[in-house]
Design a protein around this motif. Structure first.
Motif, PDB file in Angstrom:
ATOM      1  N   HIS A 114      40.582  48.923  -0.366  1.00  0.00           N
ATOM      2  CA  HIS A 114      39.771  50.091  -0.018  1.00  0.00           C
ATOM      3  C   HIS A 114      38.955  50.551  -1.224  1.00  0.00           C
ATOM      4  O   HIS A 114      39.460  50.561  -2.346  1.00  0.00           O
ATOM      5  CB  HIS A 114      40.675  51.242   0.453  1.00  0.00           C
ATOM      6  N   LYS A 115      37.718  50.914  -0.954  1.00  0.00           N
ATOM      7  CA  LYS A 115      36.856  51.386  -2.028  1.00  0.00           C
ATOM      8  C   LYS A 115      37.321  52.758  -2.507  1.00  0.00           C
ATOM      9  O   LYS A 115      37.674  53.619  -1.706  1.00  0.00           O
ATOM     10  CB  LYS A 115      35.402  51.472  -1.540  1.00  0.00           C
ATOM     11  N   GLY A 117      35.551  55.095  -3.755  1.00  0.00           N
ATOM     12  CA  GLY A 117      34.658  56.145  -3.283  1.00  0.00           C
ATOM     13  C   GLY A 117      35.057  56.683  -1.922  1.00  0.00           C
ATOM     14  O   GLY A 117      35.012  57.891  -1.682  1.00  0.00           O
ATOM     15  N   ARG A 118      35.490  55.791  -1.032  1.00  0.00           N
ATOM     16  CA  ARG A 118      35.920  56.229   0.301  1.00  0.00           C
ATOM     17  C   ARG A 118      37.205  57.040   0.214  1.00  0.00           C
ATOM     18  O   ARG A 118      37.353  58.060   0.901  1.00  0.00           O
ATOM     19  CB  ARG A 118      36.147  55.017   1.208  1.00  0.00           C
ATOM     20  N   LEU A 119      38.127  56.633  -0.639  1.00  0.00           N
ATOM     21  CA  LEU A 119      39.384  57.363  -0.783  1.00  0.00           C
ATOM     22  C   LEU A 119      39.139  58.747  -1.381  1.00  0.00           C
ATOM     23  O   LEU A 119      39.791  59.721  -0.992  1.00  0.00           O
ATOM     24  CB  LEU A 119      40.353  56.564  -1.657  1.00  0.00           C
ATOM     25  N   MET A 120      38.198  58.838  -2.327  1.00  0.00           N
ATOM     26  CA  MET A 120      37.842  60.145  -2.891  1.00  0.00           C
ATOM     27  C   MET A 120      37.149  61.021  -1.850  1.00  0.00           C
ATOM     28  O   MET A 120      37.337  62.234  -1.819  1.00  0.00           O
ATOM     29  CB  MET A 120      36.945  59.966  -4.111  1.00  0.00           C
ATOM     30  N   ASP A 315      44.939  57.908   9.186  1.00  0.00           N
ATOM     31  CA  ASP A 315      44.975  56.452   9.016  1.00  0.00           C
ATOM     32  C   ASP A 315      45.564  56.087   7.652  1.00  0.00           C
ATOM     33  O   ASP A 315      46.301  55.104   7.527  1.00  0.00           O
ATOM     34  CB  ASP A 315      43.557  55.869   9.142  1.00  0.00           C
ATOM     35  N   VAL A 316      45.240  56.878   6.632  1.00  0.00           N
ATOM     36  CA  VAL A 316      45.780  56.619   5.294  1.00  0.00           C
ATOM     37  C   VAL A 316      47.215  57.121   5.180  1.00  0.00           C
ATOM     38  O   VAL A 316      48.081  56.437   4.634  1.00  0.00           O
ATOM     39  CB  VAL A 316      44.889  57.278   4.213  1.00  0.00           C
ATOM     40  N   LEU A 317      47.476  58.316   5.711  1.00  0.00           N
ATOM     41  CA  LEU A 317      48.823  58.883   5.602  1.00  0.00           C
ATOM     42  C   LEU A 317      49.863  58.034   6.320  1.00  0.00           C
ATOM     43  O   LEU A 317      51.045  58.041   5.960  1.00  0.00           O
ATOM     44  CB  LEU A 317      48.839  60.315   6.157  1.00  0.00           C
ATOM     45  N   GLN A 318      49.429  57.287   7.337  1.00  0.00           N
ATOM     46  CA  GLN A 318      50.366  56.450   8.088  1.00  0.00           C
ATOM     47  C   GLN A 318      50.491  55.044   7.510  1.00  0.00           C
ATOM     48  O   GLN A 318      51.264  54.236   8.021  1.00  0.00           O
ATOM     49  CB  GLN A 318      49.926  56.385   9.548  1.00  0.00           C
ATOM     50  N   GLU A 319      49.707  54.763   6.466  1.00  0.00           N
ATOM     51  CA  GLU A 319      49.847  53.460   5.795  1.00  0.00           C
ATOM     52  C   GLU A 319      51.241  53.358   5.171  1.00  0.00           C
ATOM     53  O   GLU A 319      51.737  54.307   4.577  1.00  0.00           O
ATOM     54  CB  GLU A 319      48.795  53.318   4.694  1.00  0.00           C
ATOM     55  N   ARG A 320      51.819  52.200   5.293  1.00  0.00           N
ATOM     56  CA  ARG A 320      53.130  51.979   4.689  1.00  0.00           C
ATOM     57  C   ARG A 320      52.966  51.234   3.377  1.00  0.00           C
ATOM     58  O   ARG A 320      52.215  50.270   3.270  1.00  0.00           O
ATOM     59  CB  ARG A 320      54.027  51.182   5.629  1.00  0.00           C
ATOM     60  N   SER A 321      53.674  51.695   2.379  1.00  0.00           N
ATOM     61  CA  SER A 321      53.628  51.035   1.081  1.00  0.00           C
ATOM     62  C   SER A 321      54.366  49.703   1.153  1.00  0.00           C
ATOM     63  O   SER A 321      55.365  49.559   1.863  1.00  0.00           O
ATOM     64  CB  SER A 321      54.274  51.933   0.018  1.00  0.00           C
TER      65      SER A 321
END
Length: 579
Positions: A114-115, A117-120, A315-321
């Motif tokens: 993931h870029k 910039g998108r995460l920021m 979508d990010v919060l549900q990502e699993r590490s």
């Protein structure tokens, strides 16, 4: 289905969480609206007393009531804004904290996909869009509903005929506003995206200004920047165009309603069917109905944007590490490290980065790791720090499988000096004491002396209070590497991992630092990755990696006779005077 909506709707979930602020804000809003709609009616009564030549005391009494109502209205308007602001800013704070914690929890592979910039943008723009949806958006909707509920019955009580005739075009307003807001939001998004591009290009050009000047590319880079700047200008003009449509779309139905009122109302007033005061009050209510109709369109736009942003956040919060912290074991010391047939393949690669790596290391010993670029050296130490998942039982610390050890405990045992020297935009002392909540200046000075940096820092204007700049931009490559090494020495952990730490320093400085490090690391377990064999020749054991395989393990003299890769590196660096 309705039950699922109320259970899963993020607006309602946060409203339940902060129901105290919500209840207080809505209550104050209802009082505000009730007082606000009473003012036209009171003014109308005063006008009727005036036209009927009633005693001045009646007009004065109504005037006093209007003043009291206005003051009370101001107080409750202040209160609902305070309560509602605390509500939606608390929601934004929750989301920002959740995202930031998630970012710190996710594995490095996530950030490679993931870029940045998108995460920021998620933690700034999308959080703010949801805040606007649940804050102003939700409140505007409630305000529109309450005002409509209060105003329309008063209008009907004055004249049912006037009411339906003047409001017949009002329902068109939300749809007009919705269309304009949709176009406007699209233009806003494009403007924001082009602004991000302009900022990115400008940052890149400013950061690389030395390279630009050295290649005499000032004019070309200016033209390159101007292209992005022109796109941003066009998008700003597009925002201005749709913004100009907003007021006419909002005011046209209201203006037509006022015209209709004049046409149907004046004959009734002249005939004595309705008083002048009632006509004035009705006219005020027609104007006030413009806001509820407009607010419906605005609030729907804000609410939908907020939901779209919340979906992106989720979508990010549900990502699993890749590496989940299920370990419960806490270690307060280090005794041994054992690696058994360790293999690892990156998710986006076919060839394994590591294959069947095995070695052991005891407390106080030193381990060197060498090999060509891409042989798996950095991947191996990242596995030891559990930045990537390892097969169960393939890495043992003090005899315990690494996945059974609590992550915080594992990483407290280790101090890593990465190949990419990263510094925060803080002072020298704050960077060096990064791992400690409390520290003494003597610790900082001692660490910088060990890496031959102390005298250089004293020459800077603010010495240890000097700001190093973003990513240490104010320092040379060698200074950054030595500062990250000093930061690791300040941490004082059981295992020290140095990943090609001295690649940017001159040979003489490297030799001096290595001699000091050997003494400093006598009571620690050291793992040293290097391209220069001089940096690892002193280690008790050296691993030679080649294309993810362990070619050979032994000390310096043993590897010279048994490892072709090590011997080749030795001959190349000897001819260049590096060993």
């Amino acid at each position: 289905m309705l039950l699922s909506f109320f259970r899963n709707n993020p607006y309602l979930q946060f409203a339940r969480k902060y129901r105290g602020f919500v209840a207080l804000g809505i209550s104050c809003l209802v009082v505000t609206n009730s007082l606000e709609v009473s003012i036209p009616w009171l003014i109308g009564r005063a006008l009727d007393h005036l036209t009927q030549n009633d005693p001045f005391e009646e007009i004065a009494r109504i005037t006093i009531i209007i003043v009291v109502v206005t003051l009370t209205l101001s107080l409750f308007r202040f209160l609902w804004r305070i309560f509602w602001a605390r509500f939606h800013h608390a929601v934004a704070d929750d989301l920002r904290n959740d995202l930031f914690f998630k970012y710190t929890d996710l594995s490095p592979s996530f950030f490679q996909k993931h870029k940045i910039g998108r995460l920021m943008s998620l933690i700034t723009n999308d959080v703010n869009a949801f805040r606007i949806g649940i804050g102003p958006g939700f409140l505007i909707l409630a305000d529109a509903i309450f005002q409509s509920i209060l105003i329309i019955p008063i209008m009907i009580s004055i004249s049912p005929s006037w009411t339906w005739k003047t409001l017949i075009l009002m329902p068109v307003t939300p749809f007009l506003i919705r269309v304009v807001m949709k176009k406007l939001n699209s233009a806003y998004s494009q403007r924001q995206e082009s602004f991000s591009e302009v900022s990115g290009v400008a940052q890149e050009i400013v950061s690389g200004v030395r390279v630009i000047k050295s290649f005499a590319q000032e004019h070309q880079q200016t033209r390159h920047f101007n292209q992005y700047s022109k796109t941003y200008e066009n998008n700003c003009n597009r925002v201005g165009l749709w913004d100009a449509f907003f007021s006419p779309a909002m005011e046209l139905p209201m203006a037509l309603g006022c015209v209709i009122l004049l046409l149907v109302g004046i004959p009734d007033v002249l005939a004595g069917a309705v008083t002048i005061g009632a006509f004035f009050s009705f006219y005020q209510y027609v104007q006030r109905m413009m806001w509820p109709m407009t607010a419906l369109g605005i609030s729907m736009s804000h609410l939908q944007e907020g939901l779209a942003s919340h979906r992106r956040i989720q979508d990010v919060l549900q990502e699993r590490s890749e590496v989940e912290d299920h370990g419960a074991l806490e270690l307060d010391h280090f005794e041994s490290l054992e690696v058994k047939n360790l293999s690892f393949t990156y998710a986006d690669k076919n060839a394994p980065a590591l294959q069947n790596i095995s070695f052991s290391l005891k407390k106080g010993q030193s381990l060197g790791i060498v090999g060509p670029t891409g042989s798996g050296k950095t991947t191996l130490i990242e596995m030891l720090c559990r930045l990537h998942p390892a097969p169960e039982g393939s890495i043992l610390i003090n005899g315990h499988s690494i996945e059974k050890i609590k992550l915080s405990s594992l990483r407290n045992l280790v101090q890593v000096v990465p190949q990419d020297a990263f510094l925060f935009s803080q002072s020298v002392s704050e960077n060096l004491a990064f791992s400690k909540l409390s520290w003494e200046m003597e610790e900082i000075v001692e660490a910088t002396e060990h890496v031959h940096l102390h005298d250089e820092i004293l020459e800077w204007p603010d010495q240890y209070k000097s700001i190093v700049g973003e990513r240490g931009v104010n320092l040379s490559g060698g200074q950054k590497q030595r500062m990250t090494l000093a930061r690791a020495l300040v941490k004082d952990s059981s295992i020290a991992i140095l990943d090609d730490t001295l690649s940017a320093v001159d040979a003489k400085t490297e030799e001096n630092i290595l001699n000091i490090l050997k003494n400093q690391l006598q009571n620690k377990t050291a793992i040293v990755i290097a391209h220069k064999l001089a940096s690892v020749a002193w280690c008790d054991q050296i691993l030679v990696l080649n294309q993810g395989h362990l070619e050979w393990a032994g000390d310096h003299l043993e590897l010279l006779s048994k490892s072709a890769t090590y011997n080749q590196l030795f001959e190349m660096q000897s001819s260049g005077g590096r060993v």
